[in-house]
Design a protein around this motif. Structure first.
Motif, PDB file in Angstrom:
ATOM      1  N   LYS A 141     119.606 112.095 160.440  1.00  0.00           N
ATOM      2  CA  LYS A 141     118.413 112.854 160.066  1.00  0.00           C
ATOM      3  C   LYS A 141     118.595 114.346 160.352  1.00  0.00           C
ATOM      4  CE  LYS A 141     115.203 108.989 160.713  1.00  0.00           C
ATOM      5  NZ  LYS A 141     114.147 108.389 161.564  1.00  0.00           N
ATOM      6  N   ALA A 142     119.336 114.635 161.424  1.00  0.00           N
ATOM      7  CA  ALA A 142     119.625 116.042 161.726  1.00  0.00           C
ATOM      8  C   ALA A 142     120.473 116.679 160.626  1.00  0.00           C
ATOM      9  CB  ALA A 142     120.344 116.151 163.069  1.00  0.00           C
TER      10      ALA A 142
ATOM     11  N   GLN B 276     120.487 106.119 167.759  1.00  0.00           N
ATOM     12  CA  GLN B 276     121.198 107.388 167.963  1.00  0.00           C
ATOM     13  C   GLN B 276     121.864 107.850 166.673  1.00  0.00           C
ATOM     14  OE1 GLN B 276     123.891 107.073 171.361  1.00  0.00           O
ATOM     15  NE2 GLN B 276     122.495 105.607 172.299  1.00  0.00           N
TER      16      GLN B 276
ATOM     17  N   ASN C 145     115.028 102.398 161.527  1.00  0.00           N
ATOM     18  CA  ASN C 145     114.914 103.784 161.974  1.00  0.00           C
ATOM     19  C   ASN C 145     114.833 104.760 160.801  1.00  0.00           C
ATOM     20  OD1 ASN C 145     115.327 104.229 165.138  1.00  0.00           O
ATOM     21  ND2 ASN C 145     116.516 102.426 164.523  1.00  0.00           N
TER      22      ASN C 145
ATOM     23  N   GLN D   7     119.275 109.236 164.282  1.00  0.00           N
ATOM     24  CA  GLN D   7     118.849 110.578 164.706  1.00  0.00           C
ATOM     25  C   GLN D   7     119.865 111.625 164.260  1.00  0.00           C
ATOM     26  OE1 GLN D   7     118.426 110.961 168.956  1.00  0.00           O
ATOM     27  NE2 GLN D   7     117.171 112.792 168.793  1.00  0.00           N
TER      28      GLN D   7
END
Length: 266
Positions: free
Chosen positions: A85-86, A79, A150, A82
């Motif tokens: 990366k956003a 999480q 990740n 993610q």
């Protein structure tokens, strides 16, 4: 010991005033104190926070959750990755914040061999109940490895307190405290006992009570269950690992009297 029914009528007694080392029976005191002081409904939330001062710094903030698993930590890292990366951010440092608990020390009377074999040093971060000297840094290394898996580059892992007002990127919750207490009692889990006892004292600290009052508050709950005979009303460690103290066997009657009240939140 002695046995009584719920109205206090004594049904059986033998050597009821003889003191004995409580060993893991002491976890009954810990369970009662945790449920009354923390609340059986409460969940312990481990967070990944982004520094408000340096956004490329990610803080893994411990909540004292003794049940934190590597699978939950991997999900937390996924999480977090993610969210990074956003933001188009792919390079971070990981800082471990276990400042919820003070630096761990051994209880009076404990043998050096107890730690970390029988119980790990009590820190606010531990993963898979691994009994290592620094459970927080071990958790931080696991988290960093999962971030790398990740697609996030982690350039270092160290200990550092999280700055105030830092946003949360991801979080993971424990089962309710009542469920943690159940595990502690069912399998006589030493590390769960230590963490829950520490959390009970921490709850009083956050309420703004001075240290002496916090000690008395935790002792007050335990005093309803047993009458300690040593100089301190409640030992500083609560796993029941043997030490130089003894309790009278009043615990069996009292522990059976208040289960409903003990599990209700406040």
């Amino acid at each position: 010991g002695w046995v009584a029914n719920t109205d206090g009528t004594r049904m059986w007694s033998k050597a009821s005033t003889t003191t004995r080392l409580p060993v893991s029976n002491e976890k009954v005191l810990t369970a009662y104190t945790a449920l009354r002081e923390i609340g059986g409904w409460r969940r312990l939330t481990t967070r990944a926070k982004q520094s408000s001062v340096e956004p490329s710094r990610i803080h893994l903030v411990g909540a004292g959750d003794p049940s934190l698993s590597s699978s939950r930590l991997r999900a937390l890292a996924a999480q977090t990755a993610q969210a990074l990366k956003a933001q188009r951010r792919s390079r971070v440092t990981v800082r471990v914040d276990d400042s919820l608990f003070p630096t761990p020390t051994n209880a009076t009377g404990w043998k050096s061999s107890y730690v970390p074999d029988s119980v790990a040093p009590v820190r606010a971060l531990v993963v898979d109940q691994r009994n290592v000297w620094d459970t927080s840094m071990d958790a931080g290394a696991t988290f960093a490895s999962s971030l790398r898996a990740n697609g996030i580059t982690v350039v270092g892992v160290s200990r550092m307190r999280n700055p105030r007002y830092s946003p949360t990127l991801a979080s993971t919750d424990s089962a309710p405290v009542a469920a943690l207490v159940r595990v502690m009692l069912n399998v006589s889990q030493n590390d769960y006992a230590e963490a829950l006892h520490r959390l009970a004292a921490e709850g009083q600290r956050k309420a703004g009570r001075p240290a002496a009052v916090r000690r008395a508050g935790v002792a007050r709950h335990a005093a309803r269950l047993a009458r300690p005979t040593g100089p301190a009303p409640v030992p500083p460690r609560q796993a029941g690992v043997q030490g130089p103290r003894a309790l009278r066997p009043a615990v069996r009657r009292c522990a059976g009297r208040r289960p409903g009240r003990a599990t209700r939140g406040r």
